[in-house]
Design an enzyme around this catalytic site. Structure first.
Site, PDB file in Angstrom:
ATOM      1  CB  SER A 278      -0.940  -0.138   1.137  1.00  0.00           C
ATOM      2  OG  SER A 278      -1.939   1.069   1.192  1.00  0.00           O
ATOM      3  CG  ASP A 365      -6.927  -2.766  -3.047  1.00  0.00           C
ATOM      4  OD1 ASP A 365      -7.554  -2.190  -2.580  1.00  0.00           O
ATOM      5  OD2 ASP A 365      -5.820  -3.241  -3.137  1.00  0.00           O
ATOM      6  CG  HIS A 404      -5.836  -2.515   0.395  1.00  0.00           C
ATOM      7  ND1 HIS A 404      -5.076  -1.978  -0.630  1.00  0.00           N
ATOM      8  CD2 HIS A 404      -5.166  -1.651   1.541  1.00  0.00           C
ATOM      9  CE1 HIS A 404      -4.282  -1.066  -0.208  1.00  0.00           C
ATOM     10  NE2 HIS A 404      -4.039  -0.977   1.151  1.00  0.00           N
TER      11      HIS A 404
END
Length: 429
Positions: A278, A365, A404
């Protein structure tokens, strides 16, 4: 002889006058003001008694008010006996009007908040920086980062490094799972000595929010440790129990310091891989770019759920959904990010990276859209600096539900890593 005859006329007139005067005097005495009022009162009582009403006292103003209240009560009681349908038809319009008024008031308050937030962010850009880093969000709560064993990491050592003078950063070192029995009760010196083993090392750079003890991060450490890797992770300045305030430059400097420290511990021959997730992918590309610029790139770069740059990611983030189509969105929000010198320009960094690159991204995601990872891969595959290096993109179907941060659940992950790295996992120490 009759007495009247014997009386003289004169005397008869005199007696008559005396009687008249007595009558007048009596009448005068009877009609004085006091006696007149008394007599009138008596006559009134006699009249009331004769009509059967009895004597009544004159009512005071308080009694009159009580009478009026009783009259109002009687009227309300009479009105309550009206037809319920008629009463409902009278009240419904008022209720409907009240509900509409409440809705209008709520809508007005929401509109004021909606308009004021962009103005506040523009006036105070530091707010937007906090929303990017979210370092104040500590999940799970009340975690003791000094005790990684509380999270099932009974082969992990917690310690602290100083990226800058007087600034400490919390670090975890998880040895390969095959060493867990030997690791019980050991101190920091023993953990340092394990770097001399042949097992490769992965430097993990986590994303925003939470700490190095986040649940999905801990689960990934366990997976990588079970495959035979040393896993080293840390909290950037301002996260967890690390000191300082967050910034892109500070995060990159912290990562560079830990990388150099690891290189000193393991030597130049042992593989050292960098894994970013991320927001950590932005830190990872910044770090690898610096390493490549000075001529010592890492053995491989692994990016999990990456984005191209922070401006494009901010446009797609769920937080910005309600403002995405607001005129001036870039000026209010994105320029505020740039004003804090936050860029995380991975799309630019790939043009300066010269090491194997693996991108992992789930199609479902919702935090970092899948197409951003795909776009970054497209840029990397065309990068001249990456010519001759392996660049691989692995998508995970939405049906798997990895979203995610749950790619670690994939049973194919071990084979994906071994295929990319070109070596078998070192399952034994």
């Amino acid at each position: 002889m009759d007495r009247r005859i014997q009386e003289s006329p004169w005397k008869r007139v005199e007696k008559k006058r005396e009687r008249e005067s007595e009558i007048l005097m009596t009448a005068y005495e009877d009609y004085t003001p006091i006696k007149i009022s008394i007599r009138l009162h008596q006559q009134k009582n006699e009249f009331l008694l004769n009509n059967g009403q009895g004597m009544r006292k004159r009512r005071s103003p308080l009694c009159a008010e009580q009478d009026s209240d009783e009259a109002l009560k009687r009227r309300s009681a009479d009105s309550s006996r009206q037809d319920p349908q008629e009463e409902g038809s009278m009240k419904k319009p008022f209720r409907r009007l009240g509900l509409v008024g409440k809705i209008k008031r709520i809508f007005l308050v929401l509109m004021i908040i909606y308009v004021s937030i962009p103005c506040i962010v523009k006036i105070f850009p530091s707010i937007q920086a906090k929303l990017v880093f979210l370092n104040f969000v500590r999940v799970p709560f009340f975690i003791d980062l000094k005790r990684p064993q509380d999270h099932g990491l009974n082969h992990t050592h917690n310690f602290y490094l100083e990226p800058e003078s007087g600034l400490k950063a919390g670090v975890w070192h998880t040895v390969p799972a095959q060493m867990w029995r030997e690791a019980q009760g050991k101190d920091g010196n023993w953990y340092l000595s394990t770097f001399s083993s042949s097992n490769p090392v992965i430097l993990y750079l986590h994303g925003n929010a939470g700490t190095r003890g986040g649940d999905h991060r801990v689960q990934l450490y366990k997976v990588l440790s079970s495959l035979g890797y040393h896993v080293v992770t840390f909290d950037y300045r301002g996260w967890g129990d690390s000191e300082g305030s967050p910034s892109e430059g500070g995060m990159t400097s912290d990562a560079l310091f830990v990388y150099d420290w690891l290189k000193q511990q393991i030597g130049k021959t042992k593989p050292l891989y960098i894994w970013g997730h991320s927001l950590g992918t932005g830190v990872a590309t910044n770090l690898v770019r610096r390493l490549c610029d000075r001529g010592n790139p890492p053995d491989a770069l692994i990016l999990e759920s990456p984005f191209t740059n922070i401006r494009e990611e901010a446009k797609c983030h769920p937080f910005s959904m309600v403002y995405r189509y607001l005129p001036g969105f870039d000026w209010f929000f994105l320029d505020a990010i740039t004003a804090n010198n936050i860029r995380f320009a991975s799309d630019e960094n790939v043009n300066h990276i010269s090491c194997p690159m693996l991108i992992l991204h789930a199609e479902d995601d919702t935090v970092v859209p899948f197409y951003l990872g795909k776009k970054l891969y497209s840029m990397a595959s065309r990068s001249q600096s990456l010519t001759g290096h392996k660049v691989q993109f692995v998508p995970f179907p939405a049906s798997l539900g990895y979203k995610h941060k749950f790619i670690y659940r994939s049973p194919e992950l071990p084979s994906i890593l071994s295929d990319f790295l070109g070596v078998a996992h070192p399952l034994a120490p």
